[in-house]
Design an enzyme around this catalytic site. Structure first.
Site, PDB file in Angstrom:
ATOM      1  CG  ASN A 161      -0.351  -0.165   2.506  1.00 16.49           C
ATOM      2  OD1 ASN A 161       0.673  -0.818   2.653  1.00 16.49           O
ATOM      3  ND2 ASN A 161      -0.957   0.422   3.520  1.00 16.49           N
ATOM      4  CE  LYS A 184       8.205 -11.590  -0.866  1.00 17.79           C
ATOM      5  NZ  LYS A 184       6.816 -11.130  -1.105  1.00 17.79           N
ATOM      6  CD  GLU A 259       2.513  -0.029  11.005  1.00 17.35           C
ATOM      7  OE1 GLU A 259       1.880   0.276   9.971  1.00 17.35           O
ATOM      8  OE2 GLU A 259       3.402   0.679  11.517  1.00 17.35           O
ATOM      9  CB  CYS A 293      -2.220  -0.356   9.032  1.00 16.58           C
ATOM     10  SG  CYS A 293      -1.222  -1.367   7.932  1.00 16.58           S
ATOM     11  CD  GLU A 394      -6.248  -4.389   8.239  1.00 13.99           C
ATOM     12  OE1 GLU A 394      -5.674  -3.312   8.487  1.00 13.99           O
ATOM     13  OE2 GLU A 394      -5.620  -5.473   8.147  1.00 13.99           O
TER      14      GLU A 394
END
Length: 503
Positions: A161, A184, A259, A293, A394
């Protein structure tokens, strides 16, 4: 920097290992798709365990290389500043690459890329300010002190994102401290990280200090998170993937900084200006098409103003312009992935089945010029309940569920009734109430009369299933260094250990 949107078109992108771009050992490549059309536009290398071995070995060798390990802290800071200057110089190209790769608005990405060098400069300034401490010891002629040193090879798995912004918050301090890195990036947005690798080489970092292995989680990610040559992992992404990475890391007793997901509460009291609060909620959940997030996707509104607030929120939401992300007038672009679009549609449908009502939005836009892309209308769901699936999980899309509350106690109970604890927001003119909320809410970040305001100078992170570890501020320098205790006897004589001497 040679990489541009034009040069990426139809290209095959390589791995970046030991300061060079190299082909994957498997010879396999994966298509990256343009969210505005659903069509492939370039291919990137699919790294496997052998490529990851090479990257970790290169990073380990670079960590031991005197050209990096013996570089002074001040000189490391200069290198990081040089990278910051190159990022600023190429900010517009980097912005265009990310917009094409994940569909975020070009106006947002240009602002983000132009601001990002400030973060590199901030951490560059910390390179020679990470200090130890002297500690009292109950003996004469002894010096007892702690010092901080780099960890070694840090493995970073970054999301799609905001690839470069979220990478910067960990890459900049890692380099300032003296770690080496294997990155990565998400297989859904790799191009900007590879472009950054070009700038890292141009800045003059020694070979192997930063490496980039692209590929899927199954191929490259799994190999990286099981590798015994890595000293710490950094991951930004879903909670379920975070659990898997933490489990892999645990086998090698390697720490992680995570996170993870969020389902953040946004609370509106009746004493605020409704228009201001609506703007805050819209910014908090619809910016970036809800693909953040910290999105405030659960909105609790005091019952006395609930109807007025809903009317204003729906009216403002209907004015949001969905369109191509390269168009300046666009407010919301496409979702980044076809799977993400399907997920959002599924959760909206389940919300309706469970009793919620769509006040506006709830479907793909009808405009012909958007029909091939992964677009979804900004959606307001009312008559929501906290136990509905779309209020629990979410979504990572432009959907907000709204429900009323009557007392502070009820509001706190509803806000904390979630497995997540990443962020939260409250709108009120009552400072006592705002502080009670800040003290009682189970979230790593609390916004009062604002939302999504951020600063790389602040340490932030999640509670509960939103992860652990902190990013930003001086705290992150501790996250990516280790403490070593050193004791020196300068008396000149070592006592016989088997002779007891009483004072």
């Amino acid at each position: 920097m040679k990489t541009t949107v034009k040069s990426l078109e139809g290209s095959r992108q390589l791995l970046f290992i030991n300061g060079r771009f190299v082909a994957p050992k498997s010879g396999n490549y994966i298509a990256s798709y343009d969210p505005t059309t659903g069509e492939p536009w370039y291919e990137f290398a699919e790294a496997d365990a052998a490529d990851v071995d090479d990257a970790v070995a290169a990073a380990g060798k670079a960590f031991r290389n005197p050209a990096w390990r013996r570089m002074t802290q001040t000189d490391r800071g200069r290198l990081v500043r040089r990278l910051a200057d190159l990022v600023l110089q190429h900010a517009d190209e980097l912005a265009e690459i990310e917009t094409r790769d994940n569909g975020k608005l070009i106006k947002e990405m240009r602002a983000q890329m132009r601001a990002m060098p400030d973060s590199y400069h901030y951490f560059a300034g910390m390179a020679d300010k990470l200090q130890g401490e002297t500690i009292p010891v109950n003996k004469l002629d002894m010096l007892n002190f702690n010092m901080r040193e780099p960890l070694g090879v840090v493995g970073m798995i970054t999301p799609w994102n905001s690839p470069l912004m979220l990478l910067t918050g960990t890459l900049a301090p890692c380099l300032a401290i003296g770690n080496t890195v294997v990155i990565k990036p998400s297989e859904h947005a790799t191009a900007s990280t590879l472009a950054l690798a070009e700038l890292i080489a141009e800045a003059g970092f020694p070979e192997g200090v930063v490496n980039v292995v692209t590929g899927t989680g199954k191929s490259a990610g799994e190999a990286l998170t099981r590798h015994p040559g890595v000293a710490k992992y950094v991951f930004t992404g879903s909670t379920n993937t975070g659990r898997r990475i933490a489990g892999n890391a645990a086998m090698n007793l390697i720490p992680c900084s995570m996170e993870l997901g969020g389902k953040s509460p946004h609370v509106v009291f009746g004493d605020v200006d409704i228009e201001h609060a609506v703007n805050g909620v819209v910014s908090g959940v619809f910016a970036a098409a809800g693909q953040t997030c910290v999105a405030g996707s659960r909105c609790f509104v005091e019952a006395s103003v609930y109807d007025r607030f809903i009317d204003a929120l729906v009216a403002r939401t209907q004015r949001i312009r969905v369109g191509h992300p390269m168009v300046a007038e666009t407010d919301i672009g496409p979702l980044a992935l076809a799977d993400q679009l399907s997920k959002v549609e599924t959760y909206v449908a389940s919300g309706v089945r469970e009793g919620a009502r769509i006040a506006t939005g709830g479907k793909r836009p009808q405009a012909q010029d958007l029909s091939r892309g992964w677009y979804f209308e900004p959606t307001v769901m009312v008559e929501a309940q906290n136990d509905m699936s779309f209020m629990r999980d979410e979504l990572f899309g432009p959907v907000v569920g709204v429900m009323p509350f009557r007392t502070e106690e009820e509001m706190i109970s509803l806000a904390n009734d979630t497995n997540y604890g990443l962020a939260s927001g409250i709108w009120t003119q009552n400072i006592d109430r705002a502080m009670r909320f800040a003290n009682q809410i189970e979230a790593g970040t609390v916004w009062i009369n604002t939302y999504r305001s951020s600063s790389f100078m602040s340490a932030n992170g999640g509670f509960k299933e939103s992860g652990y570890g902190r990013r930003g501020g001086f705290e992150v320098m501790r996250e990516f260094s280790r403490l070593k205790n050193i004791i020196i006897d300068y008396s000149g004589a070592m006592q016989d250990p088997f002779v007891i001497r009483l004072k």
